[in-house]
Scaffold this active site. Structure first.
Site, short mmCIF file in Angstrom:
data_model
loop_
_atom_site.label_atom_id
_atom_site.label_comp_id
_atom_site.label_asym_id
_atom_site.label_seq_id
_atom_site.Cartn_x
_atom_site.Cartn_y
_atom_site.Cartn_z
N TYR A 27 0.83 -1.22 0.00
CA TYR A 27 0.00 0.00 0.00
C TYR A 27 0.86 1.26 0.00
O TYR A 27 1.87 1.32 0.70
CB TYR A 27 -0.90 0.01 1.24
CG TYR A 27 -1.77 1.24 1.30
CD1 TYR A 27 -2.94 1.30 0.57
CD2 TYR A 27 -1.39 2.35 2.05
CE1 TYR A 27 -3.73 2.44 0.60
CE2 TYR A 27 -2.17 3.49 2.08
CZ TYR A 27 -3.35 3.52 1.36
OH TYR A 27 -4.14 4.65 1.38
N TRP A 81 1.15 5.68 -1.68
CA TRP A 81 0.83 6.67 -2.71
C TRP A 81 1.86 6.76 -3.81
O TRP A 81 1.60 7.34 -4.85
CB TRP A 81 0.65 8.04 -2.05
CG TRP A 81 -0.76 8.30 -1.68
CD1 TRP A 81 -1.56 7.52 -0.89
CD2 TRP A 81 -1.55 9.42 -2.10
NE1 TRP A 81 -2.80 8.09 -0.79
CE2 TRP A 81 -2.82 9.26 -1.52
CE3 TRP A 81 -1.31 10.52 -2.90
CZ2 TRP A 81 -3.85 10.19 -1.71
CZ3 TRP A 81 -2.33 11.45 -3.08
CH2 TRP A 81 -3.59 11.27 -2.49
N1 LIG Z 1 -1.75 8.08 12.56
C1 LIG Z 1 -2.15 8.20 11.30
N2 LIG Z 1 -1.61 7.42 10.34
C2 LIG Z 1 -2.01 7.56 9.06
C3 LIG Z 1 -2.99 8.51 8.70
C4 LIG Z 1 -3.56 9.31 9.74
O1 LIG Z 1 -4.45 10.15 9.50
N3 LIG Z 1 -3.10 9.13 11.01
N4 LIG Z 1 -3.37 8.62 7.39
C5 LIG Z 1 -3.25 7.44 6.56
C6 LIG Z 1 -3.49 7.70 5.14
S1 LIG Z 1 -4.98 8.45 4.74
C7 LIG Z 1 -2.66 7.29 4.17
S2 LIG Z 1 -3.15 7.43 2.53
C8 LIG Z 1 -1.35 6.67 4.48
C9 LIG Z 1 -0.23 7.08 3.53
O2 LIG Z 1 0.79 6.15 3.58
P1 LIG Z 1 1.80 5.98 2.38
O3 LIG Z 1 1.12 6.18 1.08
O4 LIG Z 1 2.52 4.70 2.58
O5 LIG Z 1 2.80 7.20 2.64
P2 LIG Z 1 3.83 7.89 1.66
O6 LIG Z 1 4.75 8.68 2.53
O7 LIG Z 1 3.10 8.64 0.60
O8 LIG Z 1 4.62 6.67 1.04
C10 LIG Z 1 4.97 6.59 -0.28
C11 LIG Z 1 6.38 6.02 -0.37
O9 LIG Z 1 6.64 5.80 -1.76
C12 LIG Z 1 7.96 6.29 -2.04
N5 LIG Z 1 8.03 6.60 -3.47
C13 LIG Z 1 7.70 7.75 -4.10
N6 LIG Z 1 7.90 7.63 -5.43
C14 LIG Z 1 8.36 6.38 -5.65
C15 LIG Z 1 8.73 5.65 -6.81
O10 LIG Z 1 8.68 6.13 -7.92
N7 LIG Z 1 9.12 4.36 -6.63
C16 LIG Z 1 9.20 3.77 -5.42
N8 LIG Z 1 9.60 2.50 -5.35
N9 LIG Z 1 8.86 4.45 -4.29
C17 LIG Z 1 8.45 5.71 -4.41
C18 LIG Z 1 8.13 7.48 -1.13
O11 LIG Z 1 9.49 7.82 -0.98
C19 LIG Z 1 7.44 6.99 0.14
O12 LIG Z 1 8.35 6.32 0.98
O13 LIG Z 1 -0.98 6.99 5.82
C20 LIG Z 1 -1.98 6.63 6.75
N10 LIG Z 1 -1.46 6.75 8.11
N1 LIG Z 2 -0.91 18.38 2.84
C1 LIG Z 2 -1.40 17.14 2.77
N2 LIG Z 2 -2.63 16.93 2.25
C2 LIG Z 2 -3.12 15.68 2.19
C3 LIG Z 2 -2.39 14.56 2.62
C4 LIG Z 2 -1.10 14.80 3.17
O1 LIG Z 2 -0.39 13.88 3.61
N3 LIG Z 2 -0.65 16.10 3.24
N4 LIG Z 2 -2.91 13.29 2.50
C5 LIG Z 2 -4.04 13.10 1.58
C6 LIG Z 2 -4.73 11.85 1.89
S1 LIG Z 2 -4.02 10.38 1.42
C7 LIG Z 2 -5.95 11.80 2.48
S2 LIG Z 2 -6.71 10.31 2.73
C8 LIG Z 2 -6.63 13.03 2.88
C9 LIG Z 2 -7.09 12.85 4.32
O2 LIG Z 2 -8.17 13.58 4.58
P1 LIG Z 2 -8.68 13.59 6.09
O3 LIG Z 2 -8.51 12.26 6.70
O4 LIG Z 2 -10.02 14.16 6.08
O5 LIG Z 2 -7.63 14.61 6.70
P2 LIG Z 2 -7.02 14.70 8.16
O6 LIG Z 2 -6.23 15.98 8.13
O7 LIG Z 2 -6.30 13.49 8.54
O8 LIG Z 2 -8.27 14.84 9.11
C10 LIG Z 2 -9.17 15.91 8.96
C11 LIG Z 2 -9.56 16.44 10.29
O9 LIG Z 2 -10.47 15.59 10.97
C12 LIG Z 2 -10.55 16.10 12.28
N5 LIG Z 2 -11.01 15.08 13.22
C13 LIG Z 2 -10.33 14.06 13.76
N6 LIG Z 2 -11.10 13.34 14.60
C14 LIG Z 2 -12.31 13.94 14.57
C15 LIG Z 2 -13.56 13.69 15.22
O10 LIG Z 2 -13.72 12.76 16.00
N7 LIG Z 2 -14.59 14.52 14.91
C16 LIG Z 2 -14.46 15.57 14.07
N8 LIG Z 2 -15.51 16.30 13.81
N9 LIG Z 2 -13.30 15.83 13.46
C17 LIG Z 2 -12.26 15.04 13.70
C18 LIG Z 2 -9.16 16.56 12.65
O11 LIG Z 2 -9.23 17.82 13.28
C19 LIG Z 2 -8.45 16.58 11.30
O12 LIG Z 2 -7.71 17.76 11.11
O13 LIG Z 2 -5.75 14.16 2.86
C20 LIG Z 2 -5.02 14.25 1.65
N10 LIG Z 2 -4.36 15.51 1.66
MO LIG Z 3 -5.07 8.64 2.43
#
Ligand SMILES: Nc1nc2c(c(=O)[nH]1)N[C@H]1C(S)=C(S)[C@@H](COP(=O)(O)OP(=O)(O)OC[C@H]3O[C@@H](n4cnc5c(=O)[nH]c(N)nc54)[C@H](O)[C@@H]3O)O[C@H]1N2
Ligand SMILES: Nc1nc2c(c(=O)[nH]1)N[C@H]1C(S)=C(S)[C@@H](COP(=O)(O)OP(=O)(O)OC[C@H]3O[C@@H](n4cnc5c(=O)[nH]c(N)nc54)[C@H](O)[C@@H]3O)O[C@H]1N2
Ligand SMILES: [Mo]
Length: 768
Positions: free
Chosen positions: A115, A117
């Site tokens: 998994y 991005w």
């Molecule tokens: N506590 C907590 N944890 C969370 C979240 C949260 O809200 N709270 N959010 C979650 C969410 S929504 C998501 S989507 C995940 C994201 O989790 P990930 O998608 O695993 O996070 P990234 O840092 O985007 O990891 C992408 C990796 O791909 C590598 N990469 C980039 N380009 C290339 C390429 O061309 N080739 C190869 N081989 N590698 C490459 C980057 O260097 C990086 O290490 O995290 C989740 N984790």
């Molecule tokens: N700059 C930046 N943008 C991103 C990403 C990134 O890594 N960096 N990741 C992308 C990805 S993969 C995803 S999935 C999206 C994630 O999109 P989201 O998951 O929606 O984004 P988050 O910032 O993790 O969370 C949004 C907000 O939810 C609120 N929240 C947490 N718990 C609760 C609760 O119990 N109740 C309420 N009402 N609010 C709560 C928090 O204040 C938090 O700031 O963002 C995307 N955009």
């Molecule tokens: Mo995500």
């Protein structure tokens, strides 16, 4: 290695956070945002100094113990030095290991879910490349389903409203909101930092202006959530800081008010929904004796009862839109706020009206609220996976720690496979997973862990075999997203760092050693693949009678603009107009306010209608604070954490935690102090920023600082850098979806009295 010298001058390029042009001078990259982008993302600033940063992986590396003693379980991963044999030797050894595991245990012993991005190009898309490789070379792999983003909603919403695509891609657009919406109730907000990002790319960041214009016309923004800056200043939002995890109580009370005051749309409920009567019994407390009224909710969420009843009346008075951030469902029982908010919108009866109803995750990314392309974009075919076993993506550590154990998922009784080899390309499990100390234990169980990345992430440091991949700026690709009209020629701007190779080249090399090179490459090199993949879009343009430039023209021009579908509300509008002719993809064809299918699973943690299920983890005397671990503003997840813009948000290289001044004062903590944040699962350091943008009792530590354990043999090493996933719970949302619960946990904070250790996260490991 490019066979021709790189062209001089700025090159068009694209990232998940925007389109830009890039010029390399051998040391630094000059980055210029796309001229048509009204609000380019500052995250582009992470590219300037990263191409030759010391955190880059320059050559293949093998953990010494794996090389000397061979594959097998060990707790030495992440604690040992590396050796750097030549590419050929490493690929020979890895091909032999893949062949061994397949022969001895079959492809169902290989976890290839991988998994993550990765990066924006559609050909060098690491997920597609690794899955295609495994299908061809092994006959398949254990895969993962759903995402960390929307783990709970991806499973519950199809039961309730049908396809997720209709809900957040083909429904309400920003253009409709600007024109029509009177009030937007945003659970979890719509932070501009989040909509900067869209998987595959986003060429125009239109949210800042859309929010400004909507507000100027009179749209009221109401934010429910713990963090005030989850909506930007131009929204001039009313902030209701409900206690974390209590949204369902608030939603139920809004529904209750609508019902008792006769403000619910009984006509819409009768023609477009099923199950309202079942839900209403629950709402009125007919079985449990507890009416879910505003006074009841006020005692749980801390929002005064009159505010709740007043809000319900305002929602019913004009064109209203309910949005819910992904963040709310990344929590225990995360299915409930998604279902309850959809039911609230159904009771308001505006689903399918322009700028009204329900738009799940609007503002959480730059994909939503836009018109989708009318022609397909290039994508890399992945082949067919012959292995049936899968896990819901966030059950990775459970699977590795409990081979053969049963688990439940969406009405199915499943069994965790026994995994011997894990191969990751394009994702960072030591970023995205919860309870990292437990994840470490889980990865100690496998025979071999392979990580292919462009930088020395914590995942790479825990691997046995580390393969250096190029960054997008070091190779040609096509940037495209189904929700963005710009197709970008991502032209290489710099030569590869060190000995880094493209993911495609690495897998082609392994495929050759395993006797399946042609099946993997189909006889095409990377340049030929780009032409081949572009063809699909070109043909679709031609079929619509539109200008369909050939590849050479597209490449020379640097971009083309694709046509969009009309902004017509999509399938939800059609459903509203004629539910019999355009049913939803639910068992009844209607919105399921109560679901017989879900009720039939018999899950106490996800009953047959939305219900108030408080989290089993609540603040207590030892861990009185609620931690929000959300998406970082200065980077995408962990990507380019070592880059200039990400670093500019840190203090002395350490991640910043925001504390409310009252919480800080109670603990003798001042601005700039280094604190230890801890709970029963782990501890990390972070630098303090005092802020009243959070409700008291809430602390904010975003994700993405690379896990940086102190070199100690214990099970809970201190993370010196500030990664909140040492604290979060590794638990499924419920038996229905088994999604991630990473967004929030409980913790305590204390001043760190010793001299804080330096952050080592971005230094390559010994021997690399
Ligand atoms: N506590 C907590 N944890 C969370 C979240 C949260 O809200 N709270 N959010 C979650 C969410 S929504 C998501 S989507 C995940 C994201 O989790 P990930 O998608 O695993 O996070 P990234 O840092 O985007 O990891 C992408 C990796 O791909 C590598 N990469 C980039 N380009 C290339 C390429 O061309 N080739 C190869 N081989 N590698 C490459 C980057 O260097 C990086 O290490 O995290 C989740 N984790
Ligand atoms: N700059 C930046 N943008 C991103 C990403 C990134 O890594 N960096 N990741 C992308 C990805 S993969 C995803 S999935 C999206 C994630 O999109 P989201 O998951 O929606 O984004 P988050 O910032 O993790 O969370 C949004 C907000 O939810 C609120 N929240 C947490 N718990 C609760 C609760 O119990 N109740 C309420 N009402 N609010 C709560 C928090 O204040 C938090 O700031 O963002 C995307 N955009
Ligand atoms: Mo995500």
């Amino acid at each position: 290695m490019p066979d021709q010298p790189l062209p001089a001058g700025p090159q068009p390029h694209s990232a998940h956070w925007g389109a830009f042009s890039a010029q390399w001078d051998g040391k630094q990259l000059a980055v210029t945002p796309h001229p048509a982008d009204p609000a380019p993302s500052p995250i582009l600033g992470n590219f300037t100094d990263t191409l030759r940063h010391k955190a880059r992986i320059l050559r293949p590396a093998v953990r010494r113990g794996w090389l000397e003693r061979g594959p097998g379980p060990t707790n030495r991963r992440g604690r040992e030095d590396f050796v750097a044999p030549p590419w050929d030797e490493v690929l020979d050894r890895l091909a032999a290991e893949l062949t061994r595991v397949k022969a001895q245990h079959g492809p169902q012993a290989v976890y290839g879910g991988s998994y993550g991005w990765s990066s924006a190009g559609r050909f060098h898309h690491a997920q597609s490349q690794i899955h295609r490789f495994m299908n061809v070379a092994l006959g398949g792999y254990v895969r993962s389903v759903n995402s960390y983003s929307a783990g709970a909603s991806q499973v519950i919403l199809p039961h309730v409203m049908g396809s997720l695509e209709t809900l957040f891609r083909r429904n309400v657009t920003w253009a409709q909101i600007e024109q029509h919406t009177d009030i937007i109730l945003c659970f979890g907000g719509m932070a501009l930092k989040n909509s900067m990002i869209a998987s595959g790319g986003v060429s125009r960041h239109l949210e800042p202006d859309a929010i400004r214009r909507a507000r100027a016309r009179g749209t009221q923004f109401v934010l429910v959530g713990p963090i005030r800056d989850d909506l930007p200043p131009q929204a001039e939002a009313e902030w209701l800081p409900a206690a974390v995890g209590t949204d369902v109580a608030l939603m139920l009370a809004l529904c209750h008010t609508l019902a008792v005051e006769g403000l619910h749309d009984t006509g819409f409920l009768a023609t477009h929904t099923t199950g309202y009567a079942v839900f209403e019994r629950y709402l009125m407390g007919q079985d449990d004796g507890q009416a879910k009224d505003a006074a009841w909710a006020a005692s749980l969420c801390g929002i005064p009862a009159e505010t709740i009843t007043g809000l319900a009346r305002r929602l019913a008075a004009g064109r209203s839109l309910i949005t819910v951030a992904h963040g709310l469902q990344r929590a225990e029982f995360g299915e409930q706020p998604i279902w309850a908010s959809a039911v609230l919108a159904a009771m308001l009866g505006q689903i399918g009206l322009p700028g009204g109803g329900y738009s799940y995750a609007l503002g959480a990314m730059g994909h939503y609220g836009r018109q989708v392309n009318a022609v397909p974009i290039p994508t890399m075919p992945q082949g067919t996976n012959g292995v049936r076993d899968f896990i819901p993506v966030a059950r990775i550590a459970d699977m590795l720690l409990n081979p053969g154990a049963p688990f439940e998922y969406n009405g199915q009784h499943l069994t965790y496979p026994e995994i011997k080899l894990v191969y990751w390309a394009g994702g960072n499990p030591f970023h995205h997973h919860q309870d990292l100390n437990r994840l470490r234990e889980a990865f100690a169980r496998v025979d071999t862990l392979v990580v292919q990345d462009n930088a020395w992430t914590a995942s790479a440091r825990h691997a046995d075999i580390v393969l250096p991949a190029t960054m997008t700026l070091e190779r040609d690709d096509i940037g495209a997203a189904a929700t963005d009209p710009l197709l970008v020629a991502m032209r290489a701007a710099a030569p590869p760092a060190g000995e880094a190779r493209d993911d495609f080249a690495i897998f082609a090399g392994l495929a050759a050693r395993m006797g399946v090179e042609h099946a993997f490459t189909e006889g095409r090199d990377a340049a030929q693949w780009l032409r081949h993949l572009y063809r699909r879009t070109q043909d679709a343009l031609a079929a619509r009678g539109l200008e369909a430039p050939d590849f050479a023209t597209f490449w020379a021009h640097g971009e083309i603009t694709l046509p969009s579908e009309p902004d017509d509300g999509g399938p939800l509008r059609a459903f509203r107009t004629d539910p019999a002719a355009h049913p939803l993809q639910t068992p009844s064809g209607r919105i399921e306010i109560a679901s017989e299918a879900v009720a039939g699973f018999g899950y106490a943690d996800c009953p047959g209608h939305p219900a108030w299920l408080p989290s089993t983890e609540q603040p207590d005397a030892r861990h009185p604070l609620r931690l929000i671990a959300n998406q970082p503003a200065t980077r995408l997840h962990s990507q380019l954490d070592f880059g200039a813009y990400s670093q500019s948000g840190k203090r002395a290289g350490r991640e910043v935690v925001r504390l409310h001044p009252e919480d800080a004062a109670q603990r003798g903590i001042a601005e700039g102090d280094v604190v230890r944040i801890f709970n029963d699962r782990g501890a990390c350091l972070a630098a303090v920023c005092l802020s009243d943008a959070m409700a008291p009792g809430v602390i904010h530590l975003p994700t993405g600082a690379w896990y940086d354990p102190e070199p100690d043999p214990g099970a809970q090493p201190l993370c010196r850098h500030g990664n909140p996933n040492v604290l979060t719970r590794d638990l499924g949302t419920s038996r229905l979806a088994q999604g991630s619960c990473g967004q929030t946990t409980v913790a305590q904070v204390a001043r760190y009295e010793s001299t804080p250790p330096p952050v080592g996260a971005h230094m390559p490991p010994a021997g690399a």
